[in-house]
Design a protein around this motif. Structure first.
Motif, PDB file in Angstrom:
ATOM      1  N   VAL A  43      86.070 -35.907  36.995  1.00 31.23           N
ATOM      2  CA  VAL A  43      86.837 -34.721  37.370  1.00 31.23           C
ATOM      3  C   VAL A  43      86.142 -33.963  38.493  1.00 31.23           C
ATOM      4  O   VAL A  43      86.786 -33.492  39.448  1.00 31.23           O
ATOM      5  N   PHE A  44      84.819 -33.841  38.403  1.00 31.01           N
ATOM      6  CA  PHE A  44      84.069 -33.116  39.431  1.00 31.01           C
ATOM      7  C   PHE A  44      84.181 -33.810  40.788  1.00 31.01           C
ATOM      8  O   PHE A  44      84.406 -33.167  41.814  1.00 31.01           O
ATOM      9  N   LEU A  45      84.035 -35.127  40.810  1.00 30.24           N
ATOM     10  CA  LEU A  45      84.083 -35.855  42.075  1.00 30.24           C
ATOM     11  C   LEU A  45      85.484 -35.839  42.680  1.00 30.24           C
ATOM     12  O   LEU A  45      85.639 -35.737  43.902  1.00 30.24           O
ATOM     13  N   VAL A  46      86.508 -35.933  41.832  1.00 22.05           N
ATOM     14  CA  VAL A  46      87.878 -35.849  42.355  1.00 22.05           C
ATOM     15  C   VAL A  46      88.139 -34.461  42.922  1.00 22.05           C
ATOM     16  O   VAL A  46      88.764 -34.312  43.982  1.00 22.05           O
ATOM     17  N   ALA A  47      87.663 -33.430  42.243  1.00 19.69           N
ATOM     18  CA  ALA A  47      87.825 -32.065  42.762  1.00 19.69           C
ATOM     19  C   ALA A  47      87.079 -31.892  44.079  1.00 19.69           C
ATOM     20  O   ALA A  47      87.545 -31.189  44.982  1.00 19.69           O
ATOM     21  N   ALA A  48      85.920 -32.540  44.197  1.00 19.63           N
ATOM     22  CA  ALA A  48      85.146 -32.435  45.431  1.00 19.63           C
ATOM     23  C   ALA A  48      85.882 -33.050  46.611  1.00 19.63           C
ATOM     24  O   ALA A  48      85.716 -32.606  47.755  1.00 19.63           O
ATOM     25  N   THR A  49      86.696 -34.077  46.363  1.00 22.84           N
ATOM     26  CA  THR A  49      87.462 -34.670  47.450  1.00 22.84           C
ATOM     27  C   THR A  49      88.614 -33.790  47.899  1.00 22.84           C
ATOM     28  O   THR A  49      89.128 -33.953  49.009  1.00 22.84           O
ATOM     29  N   ALA A  50      89.037 -32.855  47.049  1.00 19.64           N
ATOM     30  CA  ALA A  50      90.183 -32.007  47.364  1.00 19.64           C
ATOM     31  C   ALA A  50      89.776 -30.656  47.936  1.00 19.64           C
ATOM     32  O   ALA A  50      90.629 -29.915  48.421  1.00 19.64           O
ATOM     33  N   ILE A  51      88.488 -30.322  47.872  1.00 23.17           N
ATOM     34  CA  ILE A  51      88.019 -29.009  48.309  1.00 23.17           C
ATOM     35  C   ILE A  51      87.110 -29.193  49.508  1.00 23.17           C
ATOM     36  O   ILE A  51      86.128 -29.931  49.438  1.00 23.17           O
ATOM     37  N   THR A  52      87.430 -28.531  50.608  1.00 27.14           N
ATOM     38  CA  THR A  52      86.573 -28.568  51.783  1.00 27.14           C
ATOM     39  C   THR A  52      85.535 -27.448  51.693  1.00 27.14           C
ATOM     40  O   THR A  52      85.718 -26.466  50.959  1.00 27.14           O
ATOM     41  N   VAL A  53      84.471 -27.598  52.443  1.00 20.53           N
ATOM     42  CA  VAL A  53      83.403 -26.596  52.414  1.00 20.53           C
ATOM     43  C   VAL A  53      83.893 -25.229  52.881  1.00 20.53           C
ATOM     44  O   VAL A  53      83.592 -24.207  52.247  1.00 20.53           O
ATOM     45  N   PRO A  54      84.654 -25.124  53.978  1.00 24.22           N
ATOM     46  CA  PRO A  54      85.167 -23.798  54.363  1.00 24.22           C
ATOM     47  C   PRO A  54      86.034 -23.148  53.286  1.00 24.22           C
ATOM     48  O   PRO A  54      85.946 -21.938  53.062  1.00 24.22           O
TER      49      PRO A  54
END
Length: 202
Positions: A77-88
């Motif tokens: 879940v964390f890694l999938v969320a990381a792909t959907a959220i950009t740093v900005p």
């Protein structure tokens, strides 16, 4: 998903959420990078759980598998969320806590920035024809320039952070409200009336 996995704490639910997250990750990024990273993180956890729980009493395998699947579901879940959220977007969402937002943004960007700096240092050595093999040469021609470049990059961010008001006290907003004085308020009402009068007169 984290709250559900930790709250329900069922083997079948952890497995189902992990599978669903992996499917979403493959569809989203169109490769198996999320799955590969999850496997790399989960295999050491599984081995450690086996070493800790299996030798002691009955049900060790079941407990090790349950803990590993729970960890796998959380990481998926964390890694999938990381792909959907950009740093900005992540930093923008944390604008009310500017120092925390800066720390999080810097930590997330540290690895890619380090990779870019390392690639740049290696390219510079190749262009100069330097041999960087061996611990002494690699430290001299790669390690020290890389550290120097990263420190300079961190120091160069100090001035923009000071200009942005990172050390200012008080609440933060995306846009700082401009205080309107009496003269500005008078002119704000006067100019439209003056424009209407000019148009009417012409």
């Amino acid at each position: 998903m984290w709250i559900i996995v930790l709250g329900v704490n069922q083997l079948w639910l952890s497995a189902a959420i992990a599978i669903c997250a992996q499917v979403v990750g493959i569809v989203r990024v169109r490769n198996i990078s999320v799955l590969a990273n999850t496997v790399v993180l989960s295999v050491p956890v599984f081995l450690s759980m086996v070493l800790v729980h299996v030798p002691f009493g009955q049900g060790g395998w079941h407990l090790a598998l349950a803990l590993t699947l729970r960890f796998t579901a959380l990481m998926s879940v964390f890694l999938v969320a990381a792909t959907a959220i950009t740093v900005p977007e992540l930093v923008k969402a944390l604008y009310r806590w500017p120092r925390f937002a800066y720390v999080v943004g810097s930590a997330v960007q540290m690895l890619p920035q380090g990779r870019e700096a390392l690639a740049s240092v290696r390219d510079a050595n190749k262009l100069r024809g330097r041999n960087t093999r061996g611990p002494v040469r690699s430290l001299k021609y790669i390690g020290l320039p890389l550290i120097t470049r990263l420190l300079n990059a961190g120091a160069s961010r100090a001035i923009p952070l000071e200009v942005a008001g990172l050390d200012r006290k008080g609440p933060r907003t995306l846009l700082v409200d401009v205080r309107e004085g009496r003269v500005e308020k008078l002119l704000r009402w006067l100019f439209p009336l003056l424009a209407i009068g000019v148009v009417w007169w012409l």
